[in-house]
Motif scaffolding. Sequence first.
Motif, PDB file in Angstrom:
ATOM      1  N   THR A  61      44.402   1.506 -16.853  1.00 55.53           N
ATOM      2  CA  THR A  61      43.983   1.859 -15.493  1.00 55.53           C
ATOM      3  C   THR A  61      45.165   1.765 -14.539  1.00 55.53           C
ATOM      4  O   THR A  61      46.146   1.055 -14.809  1.00 55.53           O
ATOM      5  CB  THR A  61      42.868   0.939 -14.948  1.00 55.53           C
ATOM      6  OG1 THR A  61      43.396  -0.382 -14.768  1.00 55.53           O
ATOM      7  CG2 THR A  61      41.663   0.901 -15.862  1.00 55.53           C
ATOM      8  N   GLN A  62      45.021   2.472 -13.416  1.00 53.99           N
ATOM      9  CA  GLN A  62      46.035   2.407 -12.363  1.00 53.99           C
ATOM     10  C   GLN A  62      45.353   2.699 -11.032  1.00 53.99           C
ATOM     11  O   GLN A  62      44.647   3.696 -10.906  1.00 53.99           O
ATOM     12  CB  GLN A  62      47.137   3.451 -12.589  1.00 53.99           C
ATOM     13  CG  GLN A  62      48.166   3.542 -11.471  1.00 53.99           C
ATOM     14  CD  GLN A  62      49.118   2.368 -11.448  1.00 53.99           C
ATOM     15  OE1 GLN A  62      49.826   2.143 -12.412  1.00 53.99           O
ATOM     16  NE2 GLN A  62      49.146   1.626 -10.349  1.00 53.99           N
ATOM     17  N   SER A  63      45.578   1.851 -10.056  1.00 59.81           N
ATOM     18  CA  SER A  63      45.184   2.160  -8.681  1.00 59.81           C
ATOM     19  C   SER A  63      46.473   2.373  -7.898  1.00 59.81           C
ATOM     20  O   SER A  63      47.505   1.769  -8.209  1.00 59.81           O
ATOM     21  CB  SER A  63      44.369   1.024  -8.063  1.00 59.81           C
ATOM     22  OG  SER A  63      45.185  -0.133  -7.902  1.00 59.81           O
TER      23      SER A  63
ATOM     24  N   ARG B 218      47.914   3.139  -3.727  1.00 54.54           N
ATOM     25  CA  ARG B 218      47.768   3.406  -2.304  1.00 54.54           C
ATOM     26  C   ARG B 218      49.095   3.982  -1.831  1.00 54.54           C
ATOM     27  O   ARG B 218      50.144   3.344  -1.991  1.00 54.54           O
ATOM     28  CB  ARG B 218      47.420   2.122  -1.548  1.00 54.54           C
ATOM     29  CG  ARG B 218      45.989   1.652  -1.848  1.00 54.54           C
ATOM     30  CD  ARG B 218      45.637   0.324  -1.203  1.00 54.54           C
ATOM     31  NE  ARG B 218      46.401  -0.812  -1.688  1.00 54.54           N
ATOM     32  CZ  ARG B 218      46.240  -1.408  -2.876  1.00 54.54           C
ATOM     33  NH1 ARG B 218      45.359  -0.962  -3.728  1.00 54.54           N
ATOM     34  NH2 ARG B 218      46.967  -2.437  -3.226  1.00 54.54           N
TER      35      ARG B 218
ATOM     36  N   GLY C 291      49.958  -0.733  -5.855  1.00 55.45           N
ATOM     37  CA  GLY C 291      48.723  -0.708  -6.617  1.00 55.45           C
ATOM     38  C   GLY C 291      48.719  -1.726  -7.729  1.00 55.45           C
ATOM     39  O   GLY C 291      49.449  -2.722  -7.685  1.00 55.45           O
ATOM     40  N   GLU C 292      47.887  -1.426  -8.726  1.00 54.80           N
ATOM     41  CA  GLU C 292      47.714  -2.346  -9.838  1.00 54.80           C
ATOM     42  C   GLU C 292      47.404  -1.535 -11.093  1.00 54.80           C
ATOM     43  O   GLU C 292      46.694  -0.536 -11.035  1.00 54.80           O
ATOM     44  CB  GLU C 292      46.554  -3.292  -9.513  1.00 54.80           C
ATOM     45  CG  GLU C 292      46.309  -4.358 -10.544  1.00 54.80           C
ATOM     46  CD  GLU C 292      45.191  -5.296 -10.122  1.00 54.80           C
ATOM     47  OE1 GLU C 292      45.487  -6.275  -9.407  1.00 54.80           O
ATOM     48  OE2 GLU C 292      44.036  -5.038 -10.503  1.00 54.80           O
TER      49      GLU C 292
END
Length: 153
Positions: free
Chosen positions: A83-85, A87, A130-131
Amino acid sequence: MPSCVPFDQLEIGQTASLGKTITEADILLFSAVSMDTNPIHLNQELADQTLFKGRVAHGMLCGSLISAVLGTVLPGLGTIYLTQSMRFRAPVRIGDTVTAVVEVAGLDHDRKRATMRTRCLVRGRVVIEGEAVVIPPTEAVVAVAQSEKRAAE
């Protein structure tokens, strides 16, 4: 040089980075591969009329540098990206050097997953944050990578 850090060698706070200067060619090639032909990236005249007052690089082009760090440096070869978020905080322009930084922020020992704090910076300013969650390479992948490295030397 590519590396390969298995889960049991990761530590909270461990970091790695990679930098790249964004070129006209990068934007054109990324447009072709991604099919994102938004004029904000390609048309100076139109881009001059936007809030950015000029062309900007694709956010995902810059964000893809995070993938490069995760897949080749930390944890490195054999990493599986789950996963990757992201901003997007500021625009990136042709000629800017983007530095992607990943930091081990959490370790799930039961599932053998690592949570990584991710950032892209231009001149020390955060342009993306992000994360990511990854599965670091296994010992088998590390052994193969090390034997390939020895064979190349």
